[in-house]
Write a protein that holds these residues in place. Structure first.
Motif, short mmCIF file in Angstrom:
data_model
loop_
_atom_site.label_atom_id
_atom_site.label_comp_id
_atom_site.label_asym_id
_atom_site.label_seq_id
_atom_site.Cartn_x
_atom_site.Cartn_y
_atom_site.Cartn_z
N GLU A 250 -9.42 -0.97 -9.84
CA GLU A 250 -10.73 -1.60 -9.61
C GLU A 250 -10.76 -2.48 -8.35
OE1 GLU A 250 -8.43 -4.40 -12.23
OE2 GLU A 250 -8.63 -2.25 -11.97
N MET A 251 -9.58 -2.93 -7.89
CA MET A 251 -9.57 -3.72 -6.64
C MET A 251 -9.07 -2.85 -5.48
SD MET A 251 -8.06 -7.26 -8.14
CE MET A 251 -7.81 -8.18 -6.64
N VAL A 252 -9.60 -3.14 -4.28
CA VAL A 252 -9.24 -2.32 -3.11
C VAL A 252 -8.32 -3.14 -2.20
CG1 VAL A 252 -10.16 -1.01 -1.16
CG2 VAL A 252 -11.56 -1.37 -3.20
N PRO A 253 -7.15 -2.60 -1.85
CA PRO A 253 -6.29 -3.36 -0.92
C PRO A 253 -6.92 -3.36 0.47
CG PRO A 253 -5.40 -1.16 -1.24
CD PRO A 253 -6.59 -1.28 -2.15
N ILE A 254 -6.56 -4.32 1.32
CA ILE A 254 -7.12 -4.22 2.68
C ILE A 254 -6.33 -3.20 3.49
CG2 ILE A 254 -8.21 -6.48 2.76
CD1 ILE A 254 -5.97 -7.44 4.48
N GLY A 255 -5.04 -3.07 3.19
CA GLY A 255 -4.24 -2.08 3.91
C GLY A 255 -3.28 -1.40 2.96
N LEU A 256 -3.01 -0.12 3.22
CA LEU A 256 -2.05 0.62 2.41
C LEU A 256 -1.36 1.60 3.34
CD1 LEU A 256 -0.68 1.75 -0.04
CD2 LEU A 256 -2.84 2.58 -0.89
N GLU A 257 -0.14 1.24 3.73
CA GLU A 257 0.59 1.99 4.75
C GLU A 257 1.74 2.78 4.14
OE1 GLU A 257 -1.83 0.83 7.35
OE2 GLU A 257 0.01 1.17 8.51
N PHE A 258 2.05 3.93 4.74
CA PHE A 258 3.28 4.61 4.35
C PHE A 258 4.22 4.66 5.54
CE2 PHE A 258 3.33 8.75 6.41
CZ PHE A 258 2.02 8.90 6.83
N ILE A 259 5.51 4.64 5.22
CA ILE A 259 6.50 4.52 6.29
C ILE A 259 7.70 5.41 5.94
CG2 ILE A 259 8.03 2.91 7.52
CD1 ILE A 259 6.16 0.65 6.23
N GLU A 260 8.18 6.17 6.92
CA GLU A 260 9.40 6.95 6.71
C GLU A 260 10.62 6.14 7.14
OE1 GLU A 260 9.87 11.64 7.22
OE2 GLU A 260 9.05 10.61 8.94
N TYR A 280 16.50 3.43 1.62
CA TYR A 280 15.65 4.38 0.91
C TYR A 280 14.87 5.27 1.89
CZ TYR A 280 17.17 2.29 -3.33
OH TYR A 280 17.97 1.87 -4.35
N ALA A 281 14.32 6.37 1.35
CA ALA A 281 13.75 7.41 2.23
C ALA A 281 12.35 7.08 2.73
CB ALA A 281 13.71 8.75 1.48
N ALA A 282 11.60 6.35 1.92
CA ALA A 282 10.19 6.12 2.29
C ALA A 282 9.68 4.85 1.61
CB ALA A 282 9.36 7.31 1.84
N PHE A 283 8.57 4.35 2.13
CA PHE A 283 8.05 3.07 1.64
C PHE A 283 6.53 3.09 1.63
CE2 PHE A 283 11.92 2.75 3.95
CZ PHE A 283 12.73 1.95 3.17
N LEU A 284 5.97 2.35 0.69
CA LEU A 284 4.57 1.99 0.77
C LEU A 284 4.49 0.50 1.04
CD1 LEU A 284 2.74 3.85 -2.17
CD2 LEU A 284 2.74 4.45 0.27
N MET A 285 3.54 0.11 1.84
CA MET A 285 3.33 -1.32 2.08
C MET A 285 1.86 -1.62 1.81
SD MET A 285 4.61 -3.29 5.40
CE MET A 285 3.43 -4.16 6.32
N LEU A 286 1.62 -2.49 0.84
CA LEU A 286 0.23 -2.85 0.49
C LEU A 286 -0.07 -4.25 0.99
CD1 LEU A 286 0.73 -0.74 -2.07
CD2 LEU A 286 -1.36 -1.88 -2.80
N ILE A 375 8.59 12.21 13.19
CA ILE A 375 8.61 11.14 12.19
C ILE A 375 7.19 10.68 11.89
CG2 ILE A 375 10.98 10.33 12.43
CD1 ILE A 375 10.18 8.40 14.45
N ALA A 376 7.03 10.24 10.64
CA ALA A 376 5.67 9.98 10.16
C ALA A 376 5.54 8.57 9.60
CB ALA A 376 5.32 10.99 9.06
N TYR A 377 4.42 7.97 9.88
CA TYR A 377 4.00 6.73 9.23
C TYR A 377 2.49 6.67 9.38
CZ TYR A 377 3.54 4.70 13.91
OH TYR A 377 3.16 4.46 15.21
N GLY A 378 1.88 5.69 8.80
CA GLY A 378 0.45 5.60 9.03
C GLY A 378 -0.30 4.93 7.91
N HIS A 379 -1.61 5.10 8.01
CA HIS A 379 -2.50 4.39 7.13
C HIS A 379 -2.82 5.30 5.93
CE1 HIS A 379 -2.63 1.92 10.67
NE2 HIS A 379 -3.29 2.81 11.37
N ALA A 380 -1.93 5.27 4.93
CA ALA A 380 -2.09 6.17 3.77
C ALA A 380 -3.42 5.93 3.09
CB ALA A 380 -0.95 5.94 2.79
#
Ligand SMILES: Cc1cc2nc3c(=O)[nH]c(=O)nc-3n(C[C@H](O)[C@H](O)[C@H](O)COP(=O)(O)OP(=O)(O)OC[C@H]3O[C@@H](n4cnc5c(N)ncnc54)[C@H](O)[C@@H]3O)c2cc1C
Length: 468
Positions: A250-260, A280-286, A375-380
């Motif tokens: 129900e709540m929206v984060p302002i940012g949600l990033e994924f990172i390799e 670790y292989a990958a990350f989410l950052m909220l 390599i990949a990262y970005g605004h998931a």
């Protein structure tokens, strides 16, 4: 080179000096070199014949009227932090720098609006607003970028999940047309159904239609608390698979990033600082804001549950303001860190959020086929995927032979998943070749007709978005 453009001669330079003042017209080669490209990685440099630093809209009117008379190309430039070559003067001529138009004209707290000149940087605006209870929520990672440049590229960044991109935060603009006339569109009001919205048309037009000279921005109430959640996974696909479920909360984060993880290694090498859970292989950052810390932590609890269901090994909230700042800072360093590590090409494709995982899987197959590391990262959270094809362990011959095909196939894949060539960087001259993958000839012809209506002589930022 386009032979239809005129060249600056001593007489025109004298006229430029009369319009802008001697100290604001640069013509010596060493002075021009800083205006020959932007931050696009390993770009070719194109020297302008002159740089004019405009101090106000009347000077821009003077310069554009003169340029129109002699068909001199004019390339607007903010801070030059663009990454698609948008402000690179590919046909020489005049670079019109907005760096001196850097006044914050008004912070209107009653109307939640800021009126600024185009050369105001994000950093300057943020500092000014920190004295009020208001803030400007668009946050493209580079704070030295100008608001004029943000408008011209429709800049996005990390806060787009909640606040959208620049387009959603502009109430109005004033701009000088290539014939020197000044137009205004929008105002301090929040809605309008009054004809075509010219302000919105100028947003994202990359300085090809008009030069923005004044901007009315929408402000929002400053959030009281902001927290970050860092979630390591054993697999990038698992991380991305968790995103749609997080966005259904129900709540929206302002940012949600994924990172390799590859990026984490590169940033660690660049900053000399270790990142948490870096094996670790990958990350989410909220990034989340709220009325209280408890409210945010409660939300993070729900996110953690979802992530663990998708294979997350932990979920970490930095224990101090310093640790939080360090994490956010590391995210901001991705681009310069990769730039320092090897030469590369960058993809800025945006796909529907539900397609991010499938798109990245396809990209990995393409990367494997061409034996070029991507390599990949970005605004998931908004589907904007940044991919870097890295020029490591490959001969020049192989790179030159394979890399253009790799890039084309990646863009084709993005479009086939219902996406677009650029989510936030713009087309500039770097991505022109991919535009026809997204738009039909008729759609591109319509864009060219709009360009012609604004700029019949084709003098404003030629060679960008498409060839006129
Ligand atoms: C480290 C780094 C991180 C970045 N992160 C992000 C990110 O997260 N999100 C994002 O969206 N971008 C990002 N960028 C790209 C860049 O910061 C943005 O594109 C920014 O909007 C460019 O602003 P600028 O003032 O530097 O414009 P410039 O690079 O000078 O110009 C960009 C375009 O705008 C035109 N232009 C500039 N001023 C005007 C004006 N007044 N009127 C008309 N046209 C004008 C130019 O002709 C050009 O086409 C990043 C860049 C770097 C280097």
């Amino acid at each position: 080179m386009n032979k239809t453009f005129g060249k600056l001669d001593a007489r025109i330079i004298k006229d430029l000096i009369a319009i802008a003042g001697k100290e604001n017209v640069l013509i010596d080669k060493p002075d021009l070199e800083g205006y020959a490209c932007d931050e696009m990685a390993f770009s070719e440099k194109y020297l302008p014949q002159a740089v004019v630093k405009a101090a106000n809209a009347d000077i821009i009117t003077g310069v554009l009227s003169l340029a129109a008379r002699y068909k001199i190309p004019v390339t607007p430039r903010g801070a030059g932090t663009g990454v698609s070559g948008g402000c690179t003067p590919v046909y020489g001529g005049i670079v019109l720098s907005l760096e001196k138009m850097d006044r914050i004209l008004e912070i209107d707290e009653k109307n939640f609006a800021a009126v600024v000149e185009p050369g105001v940087t994000l950093d300057k605006l943020n500092k000014e607003l920190s004295r009020s209870g208001l803030y400007y929520p668009v946050y493209p990672g580079e704070l030295s970028a100008t608001l004029g440049g943000n408008i011209a590229t429709n800049a996005g960044g990390m806060n787009a999940v909640k606040y959208g991109v620049t387009r959603q935060q502009v109430l109005g603009v004033e701009a000088v047309l290539p014939n020197g006339n000044i137009i205004k569109s929008g105002g301090k009001y929040v809605k309008s159904s009054s004809g075509y919205d010219l302000a919105q048309l100028l947003i994202g037009s990359e300085g090809t239609l008009a030069i923005v000279t004044r901007i009315i921005l929408k402000l929002t109430t400053r959030p009281l608390f902001r927290e970050v959640l860092f979630v390591p996974f054993n697999d990038l696909q698992d991380a991305i698979d968790a995103v749609p479920e997080i966005l259904r909360l129900e709540m929206v984060p302002i940012g949600l990033e994924f990172i390799e993880r590859d990026i984490i290694e590169i940033v660690e090498r660049y900053t000399g600082k270790e990142m948490p859970y870096h094996d670790y292989a990958a990350f989410l950052m909220l990034i989340m804001e709220g009325k209280s810390e408890n409210e945010i932590l409660e939300y993070f609890g729900k996110v953690e549950e979802i992530c663990k269901k998708h294979g997350a090994v932990a979920a970490m909230v930095p224990g101090s303001e310093r640790a939080k700042r360090r994490l956010l800072k590391a995210r901001e360093q991705f681009y310069p860190a990769i730039k320092a590590c090897a030469s590369f090409d960058v993809v800025d494709v945006v796909v529907p959020r539900s397609e991010v995982a499938k798109f990245i899987k396809k990209v990995k197959e393409i990367s494997h086929k061409y034996e070029i590391k991507v390599i990949a990262y970005g605004h998931a959270g908004d589907g904007n995927v940044h991919l870097h094809s890295i020029r490591l362990n490959i001969t020049d011959e192989d790179w030159n032979k394979k890399e253009p095909h790799l890039m084309k196939e990646i863009h084709e894949a993005g479009i086939s998943f219902g996406g677009a060539v650029s989510g936030e960087h713009g087309i500039g001259f770097a991505k022109k070749a991919y535009l026809p993958l997204q738009f039909s000839p008729e759609e591109i012809e319509l864009m060219k007709a709009i360009k012609k209506a604004f700029d019949p002589n084709g003098i404003l930022n030629p060679g960008k978005i498409f060839d006129s």
